[in-house]
Scaffold this motif. Structure first.
Motif, PDB file in Angstrom:
ATOM      1  N   ASN A 139       4.979 -12.303  -5.006  1.00  0.00           N
ATOM      2  CA  ASN A 139       5.884 -13.311  -4.440  1.00  0.00           C
ATOM      3  C   ASN A 139       7.199 -13.389  -5.191  1.00  0.00           C
ATOM      4  O   ASN A 139       8.203 -13.889  -4.665  1.00  0.00           O
ATOM      5  CB  ASN A 139       5.201 -14.683  -4.435  1.00  0.00           C
ATOM      6  N   ALA A 140       7.205 -12.944  -6.464  1.00  0.00           N
ATOM      7  CA  ALA A 140       8.446 -12.965  -7.242  1.00  0.00           C
ATOM      8  C   ALA A 140       9.380 -11.812  -6.871  1.00  0.00           C
ATOM      9  O   ALA A 140      10.494 -11.740  -7.363  1.00  0.00           O
ATOM     10  CB  ALA A 140       8.126 -12.915  -8.736  1.00  0.00           C
ATOM     11  N   VAL A 141       8.917 -10.915  -5.988  1.00  0.00           N
ATOM     12  CA  VAL A 141       9.682  -9.740  -5.573  1.00  0.00           C
ATOM     13  C   VAL A 141      10.408 -10.041  -4.272  1.00  0.00           C
ATOM     14  O   VAL A 141       9.923 -10.818  -3.444  1.00  0.00           O
ATOM     15  CB  VAL A 141       8.742  -8.526  -5.428  1.00  0.00           C
ATOM     16  N   HIS A 142      11.558  -9.437  -4.091  1.00  0.00           N
ATOM     17  CA  HIS A 142      12.337  -9.594  -2.845  1.00  0.00           C
ATOM     18  C   HIS A 142      11.465  -9.271  -1.638  1.00  0.00           C
ATOM     19  O   HIS A 142      10.644  -8.345  -1.690  1.00  0.00           O
ATOM     20  CB  HIS A 142      13.562  -8.671  -2.894  1.00  0.00           C
ATOM     21  N   HIS A 143      11.680 -10.016  -0.552  1.00  0.00           N
ATOM     22  CA  HIS A 143      10.763  -9.897   0.610  1.00  0.00           C
ATOM     23  C   HIS A 143      10.783  -8.484   1.199  1.00  0.00           C
ATOM     24  O   HIS A 143       9.782  -8.030   1.734  1.00  0.00           O
ATOM     25  CB  HIS A 143      11.137 -10.923   1.677  1.00  0.00           C
ATOM     26  N   THR A 144      11.908  -7.768   1.080  1.00  0.00           N
ATOM     27  CA  THR A 144      11.945  -6.408   1.641  1.00  0.00           C
ATOM     28  C   THR A 144      11.198  -5.395   0.780  1.00  0.00           C
ATOM     29  O   THR A 144      10.959  -4.272   1.213  1.00  0.00           O
ATOM     30  CB  THR A 144      13.404  -5.951   1.805  1.00  0.00           C
ATOM     31  N   ASP A 145      10.861  -5.766  -0.474  1.00  0.00           N
ATOM     32  CA  ASP A 145      10.168  -4.841  -1.375  1.00  0.00           C
ATOM     33  C   ASP A 145       8.699  -5.179  -1.557  1.00  0.00           C
ATOM     34  O   ASP A 145       7.986  -4.470  -2.286  1.00  0.00           O
ATOM     35  CB  ASP A 145      10.855  -4.831  -2.750  1.00  0.00           C
ATOM     36  N   LYS A 146       8.245  -6.283  -0.939  1.00  0.00           N
ATOM     37  CA  LYS A 146       6.861  -6.701  -1.167  1.00  0.00           C
ATOM     38  C   LYS A 146       5.864  -5.651  -0.692  1.00  0.00           C
ATOM     39  O   LYS A 146       4.891  -5.326  -1.394  1.00  0.00           O
ATOM     40  CB  LYS A 146       6.602  -8.036  -0.463  1.00  0.00           C
ATOM     41  N   LEU A 147       6.095  -5.135   0.506  1.00  0.00           N
ATOM     42  CA  LEU A 147       5.159  -4.136   1.032  1.00  0.00           C
ATOM     43  C   LEU A 147       5.147  -2.889   0.156  1.00  0.00           C
ATOM     44  O   LEU A 147       4.087  -2.284  -0.071  1.00  0.00           O
ATOM     45  CB  LEU A 147       5.535  -3.769   2.468  1.00  0.00           C
ATOM     46  N   ARG A 148       6.315  -2.492  -0.367  1.00  0.00           N
ATOM     47  CA  ARG A 148       6.345  -1.328  -1.250  1.00  0.00           C
ATOM     48  C   ARG A 148       5.556  -1.566  -2.517  1.00  0.00           C
ATOM     49  O   ARG A 148       4.837  -0.690  -3.013  1.00  0.00           O
ATOM     50  CB  ARG A 148       7.805  -1.006  -1.614  1.00  0.00           C
ATOM     51  N   LEU A 149       5.704  -2.781  -3.102  1.00  0.00           N
ATOM     52  CA  LEU A 149       4.956  -3.091  -4.327  1.00  0.00           C
ATOM     53  C   LEU A 149       3.461  -3.124  -4.062  1.00  0.00           C
ATOM     54  O   LEU A 149       2.664  -2.609  -4.860  1.00  0.00           O
ATOM     55  CB  LEU A 149       5.441  -4.437  -4.892  1.00  0.00           C
TER      56      LEU A 149
END
Length: 861
Positions: free
Chosen positions: A230-240
């Protein structure tokens, strides 16, 4: 000895500095990260080996001595500005490092290991900076003695945070605490955040630095991996999430986690780029157990790297284009010399920028200001297209290239309007392809613009790339613009010059081929000679012998090349073109030929001459013509001397003994003298005829005469003067009256008959036949002689040409009779030729048109 400490080594693994650990007094290497292995130029097979076994040069021996002193004294040391040779771009170059040799003590204050770190520096540190660094080390030691690991309240707490160990491993808690504290200090210096995910319990432990890096994270007693996501940008969540899933699968990434994401914080002035590195530990069943890792702020580095990659690709393209232009422009004339100098300077600037970029790639620490400076120095404009809003942002340079359009954000359609009307659709299609995920997002196009305010036409080269979200929707499309107007104009000039040069080369080649001129190139240094097809034909060489060297040629060509080299050397010494003739023997026919070489040397930049270029002309015919003239003069002198001597003798006899001679004897002497005088007249008339032919003054004196009378007069004369052969005259013209020059036609027929008398055996028959058909008179002289070969037939009517045969050695003649006969017949607009076969006789004939006699008026009489 230092036991394997996973906590220490996992932290050291992500250290940005070169790091190694020695766990014995004889300097056994227990651990070295990739940076230290790269510095040592070693692979991963160092473990368990002694330092002195691996390194032997004096510099490394010195470090070994210092390491042993540190172990013996238990006192840490710092070495500044240590020079280390590293292998970069296919060559060795020195790098400089500040090296810290830190002792690790157990609970008994005994040295159990040395932590060896190396930080690359650009030069020797100043005295002030060295003092501050020493004080910092002292402060670190005090923290070690006065305080144990922050956030670890007891040994049990520390034990809970350690990964599982093997039953056989021996751990000393004091060593563990020291290792953890050292790791904490290294983490702080390196500006690293650390985290620990217990995959089995779904718990996340991360330090304050990590939480601050991602922004304001709510304080909790327990965190879960979801808090990290959740601390990651919403566009990078799926990548993480996908990266974590791959790391948890030992068969995909072997437990490695390596990803750069953006923070989701909205209160920060800008979104941060965070580099997450970690390693998953698996149990015996290959199930994920723990994930240990670090986080690091790489915003500036990431931005700089992206910009530098784009910049490097653009400059590589610029470098290739400039190199191509430089090669092509080398062949142009002085009018393009200034352009060549500009291109060379541009190439040097580009090479300098490439060197700077290479250094930037090694250090990865160039900031945005330096990137902008590099862009400005290359005069590149940058632009960004907001695909959603359909707006274009341009920097100052890009606006200049588009002719200063108004506003900061410009409608995409408005930008298209500033382009040349013939290029708008092409550019639009290229943009649409780039924002299509199937194309890979690449954009590279050249087009023309019409300045928004200045109306100036420019050629631009735009390159860019589109970026897509996880749904393959374009979110960003940006790139650079470069003014290539001068390059396009130069290319157009080059193309025109190439076309002009190509056309001139074709014309020159056509001239060379039409004139069958040989060309050559001679290298005075290597002695190599190149010949074209005509030159090879003159020497009788095979077509594949286009490049020749004296050591690999036959004797004839070798001798020719030696003479050529000497003539060229004399030409260089005298500073003038060279021109010489040489006699060779044709390699295929064996015949002697005369060649004339004319050429000049090409000066090098230093004024020396090593290459000669020129032409080779076959002057065999000219030499033969000169020889025939010489022979003619020799024969003419002999022929004139003979009747002149006889005439002089007859006159002397008549002068001295005329009173003693009877009338018959005197008449005979006078007749013989007249005959010799007539012979001289004929010879002189022949010479005059040649002169008239050469000057174009041979003229006809036409008259009307009967052909039968023309033939009968010649028959009577021959019957009275020649008894060696039998003559048969046949007139089949039926009383034809001819309008022509009787004397010159008689000269032609008599020449045919005299040749037949000279070259045929005595008592053989010589026929003279006259016929008329289709308004043409044809006269043939037929003999029973040895015949004439085809080679001699081709040149029999040439001036001064005589058949070269042993049987003709004693036959007098100048080789001019048939030549004059040919000219006389041509003046009558007729044809002259022969038919002959060796051993079967020869027929000389001519044919002239039968012209009507002109009507004479009374006034003309």
């Amino acid at each position: 000895m230092l036991n394997s400490d996973q906590v220490l080594f996992e932290v050291l693994r992500f250290s940005p500095d070169a790091t190694a650990v020695y766990d014995s007094a004889d300097l056994r290497i227990a651990y070295a990260n990739k940076r230290m292995c790269s510095l040592w130029a070693l692979s991963d097979d160092y473990k368990g080996k002694l330092y002195d076994e691996l390194f032997s040069n004096p510099q490394q021996k010195h470090i070994s001595t210092v390491l042993r002193q540190v172990w013996e004294t238990g006192e840490s040391r710092t070495l500044y500005h240590v020079e280390v040779g590293t292998f970069v771009d296919d060559h060795w170059e020195p790098r400089y490092f500040d090296m810290e040799l830190k002792v690790l003590l157990n609970s008994n204050s005994e040295v159990f290991a040395i932590l060896h770190t190396g930080k690359e520096v650009s030069g020797a540190p100043s005295t002030a900076s060295s003092f501050l660094f020493q004080n910092h080390l002292v402060d670190i030691d005090k923290r070690i003695e006065g305080n144990r690991l922050e956030n670890v309240s007891s040994k049990n707490d520390a034990a809970e945070k350690l990964p599982e160990v093997h039953p056989g491993a021996l751990y000393n808690m004091e060593q563990v605490e020291t290792a953890i504290l050292r790791a904490q200090l290294i983490k702080d210096v390196a500006q690293l955040g650390v985290f620990d995910i217990n995959i089995q319990t779904n718990k996340l432990i991360w330090d304050k630095y990590s939480r601050n890096l991602f922004g304001t994270v709510p304080e909790k007693v327990h965190y879960t991996p979801l808090d990290l996501v959740n601390a990651v940008h919403h566009t990078d969540k799926l990548r993480l999430i996908k990266a974590l899933a791959d790391a948890y699968d030992a068969g995909i990434t072997k437990g490695n986690l390596d990803i750069i994401v953006r923070s989701a914080v909205s209160s920060k002035p800008e979104i941060r780029q965070v580099h997450i590195l970690g390693l998953v530990h698996f149990d015996d069943e290959k199930k994920p157990n723990r994930l240990l890792g670090t986080v690091r702020d790489v915003t500036e580095t990431s931005n700089t790297m992206d910009a530098l990659r784009k910049r490097d690709l653009e400059l590589q393209e610029v470098n290739r284009a400039l190199a191509t232009l430089n090669t092509e422009l080398m062949s142009l004339n002085q009018e393009l010399e200034s352009s060549n100098e500009n291109l060379v300077q541009a190439e040097q600037i580009t090479q300098s920028l490439n060197d700077e970029l290479q250094s930037a790639f090694d250090k990865l620490k160039l900031n945005e200001d330096r990137m902008n400076l590099a862009i400005q120095s290359a005069e590149l404009g940058t632009w960004t297209l907001d695909v959603t809003e359909n707006k274009v942002f341009m920097d100052a340079r890009a606006k200049e290239l588009y002719g200063y359009p108004p506003g900061d954000l410009i409608d995409y359609e408005e930008v298209l309007r500033y382009m040349h009307k013939d290029d708008r659709e092409l550019v639009h299609q290229a943009v649409q392809r780039a924002i299509n995920p199937k194309s890979g997002g690449l954009y590279d196009i050249q087009f023309r613009t019409i300045g928004a305010t200045d109306g100036r036409l420019r050629w631009l080269h735009c390159k860019g790339r589109a970026y897509f979200d996880e749904l393959n929707q374009p979110i960003l499309f940006s790139g650079t613009a470069r003014d290539i107007t001068e390059a396009v104009i130069s290319n157009e000039k080059i193309s025109r010059y190439h076309n002009l040069i190509s056309e001139k080369e074709k014309i020159l080649q056509l001239i060379v081929d039409s004139a069958q001129i040989g060309t050559f190139t001679f290298d005075l240094m290597t002695k190599d000679m190149e010949l074209n097809a005509h030159a090879r034909s003159m020497f009788g060489l095979a077509e594949e012998d286009d490049a020749l060297h004296p050591s690999g040629t036959d004797e004839t060509l070798q001798a020719y090349m030696e003479v050529a080299e000497q003539a060229m050397a004399e030409a260089v010494m005298l500073g003038q073109p060279y021109d010489y003739s040489y006699q060779i023997t044709h390699k295929k026919t064996g015949k002697v030929r005369w060649l004339r070489s004319v050429g000049n040397g090409a000066e090098n930049s230093d004024g020396s001459i090593t290459m000669f270029y020129g032409v080779i002309i076959d002057i065999t015919a000219q030499k033969e013509e000169e020889q025939r003239k010489i022979d003619f003069l020799s024969i003419a002198s002999h022929e004139l001397r003979s009747p002149l001597t006889s005439l002089s003798g007859y006159l002397q006899i008549l002068t001295l003994k005329r009173t003693q001679m009877d009338e018959q004897r005197m008449e005979t002497m006078i007749r013989n003298a007249s005959r010799q005088s007539e012979r001289m007249r004929v010879l002189i008339d022949s010479f005059l005829d040649i002169a008239r032919v050469n000057e174009g003054k041979l003229q006809l004196q036409r008259q009307i005469f009967p052909v039968d009378n023309f033939l009968s007069d010649m028959e009577k004369t021959l019957a009275e003067t020649t008894t060696s052969h039998k003559f048969v005259f046949s007139d089949e013209t039926s009383g034809l009256m001819l309008y022509a020059d009787r004397d010159k036609l008689e000269q032609v027929v008599i020449n045919f008959i005299n040749n037949a008398i000279k070259y045929t055996p005595s008592k053989t028959v010589i026929q003279v036949v006259a016929t008329s058909d289709n308004d043409q008179l044809e006269v043939r002289v037929i003999d029973e002689g040895p015949g004439i070969s085809p080679a001699d037939q081709a040149r029999i009517f040439d001036r001064f040409y005589r058949v070269d045969s042993p049987r003709n050695e004693h036959v007098n003649g100048f080789g001019i009779g048939l030549f004059i006969s040919k000219e006389i017949i041509h003046l009558h607009e007729g044809t002259i030729n022969l038919q002959s076969e060796e051993g079967r006789g020869t027929t000389f004939w001519f044919s002239i048109p039968i012209l009507p006699a002109p009507i004479l008026l009374t006034d003309d009489l």
